[in-house]
Structure formats: structure tokens, C-alpha cells
Design an enzyme around this catalytic site. Structure first.
Site, short mmCIF file in Angstrom:
data_model
loop_
_atom_site.label_atom_id
_atom_site.label_comp_id
_atom_site.label_asym_id
_atom_site.label_seq_id
_atom_site.Cartn_x
_atom_site.Cartn_y
_atom_site.Cartn_z
N SER A 49 0.86 -1.19 0.00
CA SER A 49 0.00 0.00 0.00
C SER A 49 0.90 1.24 0.00
O SER A 49 2.12 1.15 0.16
CB SER A 49 -0.86 -0.01 1.26
OG SER A 49 -0.01 0.13 2.40
N ASP A 88 -0.73 -1.32 -4.38
CA ASP A 88 -2.13 -1.54 -4.02
C ASP A 88 -2.77 -0.20 -3.64
O ASP A 88 -2.17 0.61 -2.96
CB ASP A 88 -2.17 -2.51 -2.83
CG ASP A 88 -3.55 -3.00 -2.51
OD1 ASP A 88 -3.80 -3.35 -1.34
OD2 ASP A 88 -4.40 -3.04 -3.42
N GLU A 140 -10.54 0.15 -9.91
CA GLU A 140 -11.66 -0.42 -9.13
C GLU A 140 -12.96 0.27 -9.52
O GLU A 140 -12.99 1.49 -9.74
CB GLU A 140 -11.38 -0.21 -7.63
CG GLU A 140 -12.39 -0.84 -6.69
CD GLU A 140 -11.98 -0.70 -5.22
OE1 GLU A 140 -10.98 -0.04 -4.91
OE2 GLU A 140 -12.69 -1.27 -4.38
N HIS A 184 -12.61 -4.50 3.34
CA HIS A 184 -11.28 -4.74 3.91
C HIS A 184 -11.37 -5.07 5.38
O HIS A 184 -12.35 -4.74 6.04
CB HIS A 184 -10.41 -3.50 3.73
CG HIS A 184 -10.01 -3.25 2.32
ND1 HIS A 184 -10.04 -1.99 1.74
CD2 HIS A 184 -9.59 -4.08 1.34
CE1 HIS A 184 -9.63 -2.06 0.49
NE2 HIS A 184 -9.35 -3.32 0.22
N GLY A 215 -10.51 -7.29 -0.46
CA GLY A 215 -11.17 -7.73 0.77
C GLY A 215 -11.43 -9.23 0.77
O GLY A 215 -12.49 -9.68 1.19
N ALA A 216 -10.45 -9.99 0.31
CA ALA A 216 -10.68 -11.44 0.09
C ALA A 216 -10.16 -12.32 1.23
O ALA A 216 -10.22 -13.55 1.12
CB ALA A 216 -10.05 -11.86 -1.22
N SER A 217 -9.65 -11.75 2.31
CA SER A 217 -9.18 -12.60 3.41
C SER A 217 -10.31 -13.42 4.01
O SER A 217 -11.46 -12.97 4.04
CB SER A 217 -8.52 -11.75 4.51
OG SER A 217 -7.17 -11.43 4.14
N ASN A 257 -6.66 -10.31 -3.47
CA ASN A 257 -5.90 -9.49 -2.51
C ASN A 257 -6.06 -10.02 -1.09
O ASN A 257 -7.19 -10.15 -0.60
CB ASN A 257 -6.40 -8.04 -2.57
CG ASN A 257 -5.88 -7.31 -3.80
OD1 ASN A 257 -5.46 -7.93 -4.77
ND2 ASN A 257 -5.91 -5.98 -3.76
N THR A 260 -5.16 -9.19 5.57
CA THR A 260 -5.61 -9.48 6.94
C THR A 260 -5.21 -10.88 7.39
O THR A 260 -4.73 -11.07 8.51
CB THR A 260 -7.13 -9.29 7.05
OG1 THR A 260 -7.42 -7.90 6.84
CG2 THR A 260 -7.68 -9.73 8.38
O1 TD3 Z 1 -8.17 -5.91 -0.62
C1 TD3 Z 1 -7.21 -6.07 0.13
C2 TD3 Z 1 -7.15 -7.25 1.10
O2 TD3 Z 1 -8.06 -7.04 2.11
P1 TD3 Z 1 -8.18 -8.05 3.36
O3 TD3 Z 1 -6.94 -8.90 3.45
O4 TD3 Z 1 -8.35 -7.16 4.54
O5 TD3 Z 1 -9.40 -8.91 3.10
N1 TD3 Z 1 -6.17 -5.17 0.08
O6 TD3 Z 1 -6.16 -4.24 -0.88
C3 TD3 Z 1 -5.08 -5.22 1.07
C4 TD3 Z 1 -5.00 -3.90 1.87
C5 TD3 Z 1 -6.28 -3.62 2.61
C6 TD3 Z 1 -6.10 -3.58 4.13
O7 TD3 Z 1 -6.19 -4.83 4.73
NA NA Z 2 -4.63 -3.70 -5.86
ZN ZN Z 3 -8.13 -3.67 -1.35
#
Ligand code: TD3
Ligand code: NA
Ligand code: ZN
Length: 311
Positions: A49, A88, A140, A184, A215-217, A257, A260
Site C-alpha cells: 500500500s 495496491d 476499481e 477490507h 477484501g478477500a481474506s 488481494n 488481513t
Molecule cells: O483488498 C485487500 C485485502 O483485504 P483483506 O486482506 O483485509 O481482506 N487489500 O487491498 C489489502 C489492503 C487492505 C487492508 O487490509
Molecule cells: Na490492488
Molecule cells: Zn483492497
């Protein structure tokens, strides 16, 4: 080898699997991720980031960017698996240019909070500059809920598939992140986890291009339990369940991505080690379990997304 993100994603797009994009802020997470990639013979996308650039560069984003390029290239040039480095959530023009100048494989221009025409204009400007430097671009459409790097976005606005087709034609971005209901962080869903598969399907049909899931964690339960065993409080945490994640890959997501899950794994290992080894103060020892847990989460995710043995 160090490769362009677009090359990794075009292959994933053709063969319908996904490649994880793991965030790093330091050496130890990079080491653990690379170990997972080696074990699974998988391509890797490393991403940082703008905050990570500032953090590594001690306030100087260009210094941070070039530090990350040098670290990632050092690993990539010595290994058989393809590795790319991605910026990112690029929002600040200065940071995006710094990443391009430093040698990142790709950058995300995140103008998703702007009205469509403004998002298009900003994205076109970045695409022109990035493509001139051989760098690929992610954008996005729609808005994630949750906190995006300390900017709380009010509510999630889901992608409009027809708008997505128009957007990619106008901007010529290389890969697109359609908002389909994720957010996220570790608290993604109040109730049942649900994503808008129908919109995802339509975006894929209309654009046929590599797609990104933010936000895929998953919020790995095993790691939550270990961390809470040693003093963490992750009450209420909930991520994207594995079966739902697999369905997004089946429907055309190619870049996933993940930040988390690695953060939680690292802190679980650190808490466990420090609690059980009160006499230890060697950093090569007290971060060992933390790195091992990150590697485990990385390896499992590479397997789940179908990128294992695709290097
Ligand atoms: O989309 C994501 C991954 O999000 P996450 O791992 O929180 O689900 N990111 O872009 C990573 C940075 C976001 C802060 O965590
Ligand atoms: Na990205
Ligand atoms: Zn993200």
C-alpha cells in the site's frame, strides 16, 4: 524471475485460476510468502500500500518503493517462480509515479470514490504514463464497505456491469476490481457471508479480462484461536469463507488481494512464541513461528486458488 503482473494474470485468466496478491510492509512477511510460493511452485504477486511505501522509506515514499523493488527483485531473480510487485490502492499521484519510477510491475489507481467520468479521466492519465513505462494498471469500480486504509467508505456500492464494460473500453486498464460485496479488514460481514455472484458473472462476460477481488481474506479460524489463546481479542471477526472464494475464482476472479489473513497469522505466531519463550530475545528466533504461520496460510491459499504448480 521478476515479471509483469499482466503476464501472470493473462495466464490465470485463460486457465481460470487465481493468483494471490499478498501485502507486505517488511522483510519477514516477504520471506514467508516467498517460501510458500516455492513450496507450492506458484506465481506470486507481492503488493504494497502507499502506507507501506511511507513506512519502509521512513516517510520517503520513493525510497520505500525502491527498497521494495530491490528486495522483491533480489528474491525473484534467484527463483524459478514468477514474482510481480504491485502498488495496491494507489490514490496519490506522487506515490503512483514513485512506484512506476522505482520499477513496480503494476500499479492500482483507486479512484473508485469519484464519479464515473472523473474515475475514467484519472485512470486514463495513469494508464498513459504507466503503459509508456511498461507497467500494467488495475482500477476499481464500485466501492468496498469497511475501512480502506483508514478512509472509512460509507457503504459498499456494488459494481454496475454495463458501466464496467464502458469503463475498461474507455480507460484500457489491464485488470479490474469489481466491488461485489467484500470489504477490507477482519470484520467483513455482520450476518451471513454473501457476495453478488450475478454481477461478477456479468462483468466477466462483458469484459473477458482478468478480474481482482479486494477484501478477500478468510479470517482463518485456526489462527484466530491461537492468537486468542495468547491474549488477542478478535471477537466478531469474519472473512470470506473458502467455498465462496472458490466460487469467485470459478466465475472469473484472477487476482485475490490478501492482507488481513497474513497479519493475523503473524501476530498469532508472535504471541505464542513470546508467551512460551520468556527468555528469548533473538529476532531470528522470536519471529520464527510468526513466519511459519504466515507461510502456512500462504501455502493453503495458493492451493485453494488453483495457482499451485502453475509457476
Ligand atoms: O483488498 C485487500 C485485502 O483485504 P483483506 O486482506 O483485509 O481482506 N487489500 O487491498 C489489502 C489492503 C487492505 C487492508 O487490509
Ligand atoms: Na490492488
Ligand atoms: Zn483492497
Amino acid at each position: 524471475p521478476y515479471v509483469n503482473t499482466k503476464d501472470i494474470l493473462e495466464k490465470a485468466n485463460k486457465e481460470y485460476y487465481a493468483v494471490a496478491a499478498f501485502n507486505i510492509n517488511n522483510l519477514e512477511f516477504l520471506q514467508a510468502i516467498v517460501e510458500g510460493g516455492i513450496e507450492k511452485k506458484s506465481p506470486l504477486i507481492i503488493e504494497t500500500s502507499e502506507g507501506a511505501m511511507k513506512y519502509a522509506g521512513m516517510g520517503d515514499p520513493l525510497r520505500g518503493a525502491s527498497l521494495f523493488v530491490k528486495m522483491v527483485r533480489e528474491f525473484a531473480d534467484s527463483l524459478d517462480i514468477p514474482i510481480a510487485l504491485h502498488l495496491d490502492h494507489g490514490k496519490n499521484f506522487k506515490y503512483i509515479i514513485s512506484a512506476i519510477k522505482a520499477g513496480y510491475s503494476s500499479v492500482m489507481i483507486d479512484a473508485s470514490d469519484k464519479p464515473l467520468e472523473e474515475n475514467i479521466k484519472t485512470t486514463k492519465d495513469i494508464v498513459r504514463i504507466a503503459h509508456a513505462a511498461g507497467v500494467s494498471v488495475e482500477a476499481e469500480l464500485g466501492k468496498l464497505a469497511g475501512i480502506e486504509d483508514n478512509v472509512a467508505s460509507s457503504e459498499s456500492v456494488l459494481v454496475n456491469p454495463d458501466e464496467a464494460k464502458y469503463f475498461v473500453e474507455e480507460t484500457q486498464v489491464d485488470f479490474l476490481a469489481p466491488a461485489i460485496g467484500t470489504s477490507h479488514g477482519a470484520f467483513k460481514f455482520k450476518g451471513e457471508a454473501k457476495l453478488d455472484f450475478d454481477r461478477l458473472k456479468k462483468v466477466k462476460e462483458l469484459t473477458k479480462m482478468p478480474l481482482v477481488l479486494h477484501g478477500a481474506s478468510s479470517v482463518v479460524q485456526e489462527m484466530v484461536e491461537i492468537a486468542e489463546n495468547y491474549g488477542a481479542d478478535f471477537g466478531g471477526s469474519k472473512g470470506v469463507p473458502s467455498d465462496i472464494l472458490k466460487e469467485t475464482v470459478r466465475l472469473g476472479i484472477n487476482k485475490v488481494n490478501t492482507d488481513t489473513d497474513l497479519r493475523m497469522a503473524f501476530v498469532a505466531g508472535l504471541r505464542e512464541f513470546l508467551h512460551n519463550n520468556p527468555k528469548e530475545f533473538d529476532p531470528r528466533k522470536y519471529m520464527d513461528t510468526a513466519k511459519a504461520y504466515v507461510k502456512k496460510v500462504v501455502s493453503d491459499r495458493l492451493e485453494l486458488l488453483g495457482s499451485a504448480n502453475k509457476a
